[in-house]
Design a protein around this motif. Structure first.
Motif, PDB file in Angstrom:
ATOM      1  N   LEU A   8      -1.489 -25.519 -27.022  1.00  0.00           N
ATOM      2  CA  LEU A   8      -2.495 -24.652 -26.411  1.00  0.00           C
ATOM      3  C   LEU A   8      -1.917 -24.032 -25.145  1.00  0.00           C
ATOM      4  O   LEU A   8      -1.459 -24.746 -24.253  1.00  0.00           O
ATOM      5  CB  LEU A   8      -3.748 -25.463 -26.059  1.00  0.00           C
ATOM      6  N   PHE A   9      -1.946 -22.708 -25.084  1.00  0.00           N
ATOM      7  CA  PHE A   9      -1.382 -22.001 -23.933  1.00  0.00           C
ATOM      8  C   PHE A   9      -2.515 -21.345 -23.146  1.00  0.00           C
ATOM      9  O   PHE A   9      -3.046 -20.316 -23.546  1.00  0.00           O
ATOM     10  CB  PHE A   9      -0.377 -20.955 -24.398  1.00  0.00           C
ATOM     11  N   PRO A  10      -2.925 -21.948 -22.016  1.00  0.00           N
ATOM     12  CA  PRO A  10      -3.984 -21.350 -21.196  1.00  0.00           C
ATOM     13  C   PRO A  10      -3.424 -20.314 -20.218  1.00  0.00           C
ATOM     14  O   PRO A  10      -2.397 -20.544 -19.569  1.00  0.00           O
ATOM     15  CB  PRO A  10      -4.567 -22.553 -20.447  1.00  0.00           C
ATOM     16  N   LEU A  16      -6.288 -29.496 -20.479  1.00  0.00           N
ATOM     17  CA  LEU A  16      -6.626 -28.144 -20.026  1.00  0.00           C
ATOM     18  C   LEU A  16      -7.272 -28.069 -18.642  1.00  0.00           C
ATOM     19  O   LEU A  16      -6.947 -27.157 -17.871  1.00  0.00           O
ATOM     20  CB  LEU A  16      -7.522 -27.451 -21.062  1.00  0.00           C
ATOM     21  N   PRO A  17      -8.197 -28.971 -18.264  1.00  0.00           N
ATOM     22  CA  PRO A  17      -8.795 -28.852 -16.918  1.00  0.00           C
ATOM     23  C   PRO A  17      -7.757 -28.908 -15.802  1.00  0.00           C
ATOM     24  O   PRO A  17      -7.825 -28.112 -14.850  1.00  0.00           O
ATOM     25  CB  PRO A  17      -9.748 -30.049 -16.848  1.00  0.00           C
ATOM     26  N   ALA A  52     -10.435 -16.409 -18.899  1.00  0.00           N
ATOM     27  CA  ALA A  52      -9.454 -17.399 -19.332  1.00  0.00           C
ATOM     28  C   ALA A  52      -9.153 -17.182 -20.803  1.00  0.00           C
ATOM     29  O   ALA A  52     -10.048 -16.923 -21.608  1.00  0.00           O
ATOM     30  CB  ALA A  52      -9.983 -18.808 -19.109  1.00  0.00           C
ATOM     31  N   LEU A  53      -7.889 -17.263 -21.130  1.00  0.00           N
ATOM     32  CA  LEU A  53      -7.434 -17.165 -22.515  1.00  0.00           C
ATOM     33  C   LEU A  53      -6.819 -18.499 -22.923  1.00  0.00           C
ATOM     34  O   LEU A  53      -6.017 -19.071 -22.178  1.00  0.00           O
ATOM     35  CB  LEU A  53      -6.383 -16.055 -22.659  1.00  0.00           C
ATOM     36  N   ILE A  54      -7.225 -18.996 -24.082  1.00  0.00           N
ATOM     37  CA  ILE A  54      -6.558 -20.159 -24.669  1.00  0.00           C
ATOM     38  C   ILE A  54      -5.944 -19.699 -25.982  1.00  0.00           C
ATOM     39  O   ILE A  54      -6.657 -19.329 -26.919  1.00  0.00           O
ATOM     40  CB  ILE A  54      -7.541 -21.322 -24.921  1.00  0.00           C
TER      41      ILE A  54
END
Length: 301
Positions: free
Chosen positions: A83-85, A169-170, A122-124
């Motif tokens: 996963l690329f945030p 992610l957080p 935000a993009l995931i």
């Protein structure tokens, strides 16, 4: 970030969510209890029945481990993979037209968009394999070029690393949010900020204000940016960017060598630093960055 700054950020998030401006004038509880209370208020307000609401709460650090675990299963999120945030920032409130452009560009099933406030999205992005840092950089450069052309607005991006689970992610999102702010303070001409490429800015950002003021007093004659005229500042920056080369700096400024030397002598009289010497040049560079940071803080109180 201090507890008071965290409280102010949560109040802003509550305002963005509800449209109501809250302020704290008096309280029967201490700051730490206030922080927990505000987080609970914000968490309760999020629409956890939707995938977007769950992911927004996840990124903002509003969910506990149990809520994260339940949300992953409720929305059938793929737990295996990468996963690329990425955080996108606009300089003006995001319009419906721009929302449409973003939605169309990120229409792939591998992309999830979450608008966190009026200026940030935000993009995931789900990736099939672990990418190199070079490929991530190129991905964002391509993304920036296309989106700016389509939406016709300048965009800034911040990123850190690829996550291997939603639980990571957080922490990553907090880092890239901080990277966006640091990058905007110290590298205003750069539009893509990477957490591992923030340099001295990251260090200065975490220094107490008193320490910064003391540094300027002890090493920079107590000067601030407002005390230095634009021509002198431009000369200092150009000289530092020229690797302390008089010939290169004179060429960039279209000055005679002797004229530049005269300016450098005047800079030494003003700051007490001979930036032709490496040690003094480093002190000057740090002082200018600290002054930039203090100016930012003053303007954002």
């Amino acid at each position: 970030m201090t507890i008071q700054e965290q409280i102010e950020e949560l109040l802003e998030q509550i305002q963005n969510q509800t449209g109501i401006l809250f302020s704290i004038t008096d309280s029967q509880i201490d700051e730490e209890e206030m922080l927990v209370t505000l987080k609970n208020m914000l968490r309760a307000g999020h629409n956890s029945t939707s995938k977007e609401g769950f992911l927004r709460g996840l990124l903002l650090g509003l969910l506990n481990e149990q809520e994260i675990h339940e949300g992953i299963h409720r929305f059938h999120l793929e737990e295996n993979g990468y996963l690329f945030p990425v955080l996108l920032e606009t300089r003006q409130s995001i319009s419906s037209m721009e929302q449409s452009v973003f939605a169309q560009f990120f229409s792939s099933g591998a992309d999830t968009l979450i608008q966190t406030d009026d200026f940030h999205v935000a993009l995931i992005r789900q990736l099939p394999m672990q990418p190199s840092s070079e490929s991530l950089q190129q991905m964002l450069l391509d993304m920036q070029g296309t989106l700016e052309a389509e939406a016709m607005i300048p965009l800034r991006f911040a990123y850190d690393r690829v996550a291997t689970s939603y639980q990571q992610l957080p922490c990553i999102f907090l880092q890239i949010s901080t990277a966006m702010e640091i990058g905007n303070i110290f590298s205003d001409t750069e539009h893509i900020h990477w957490t591992q490429n923030l340099g001295l800015g990251k260090l200065i950002y975490h220094l107490p204000t008193e320490v910064c003021e003391e540094y300027l007093q002890n090493h920079f004659q107590g000067l601030h940016l407002s005390d230095i005229d634009e021509e002198t500042l431009h000369t200092i920056h150009t000289f530092l960017d020229s690797g302390l080369s008089i010939a290169e700096c004179a060429r960039k400024l279209y000055l005679h060598r002797n004229t530049l030397i005269y300016r450098l002598d005047k800079i030494e009289q003003l700051t007490g630093l001979d930036i032709r010497q490496f040690d003094d040049a480093i002190v000057c560079k740090i002082a200018l960055m600290i002054s930039t940071y203090l100016t930012y803080q003053k303007n954002n109180i």
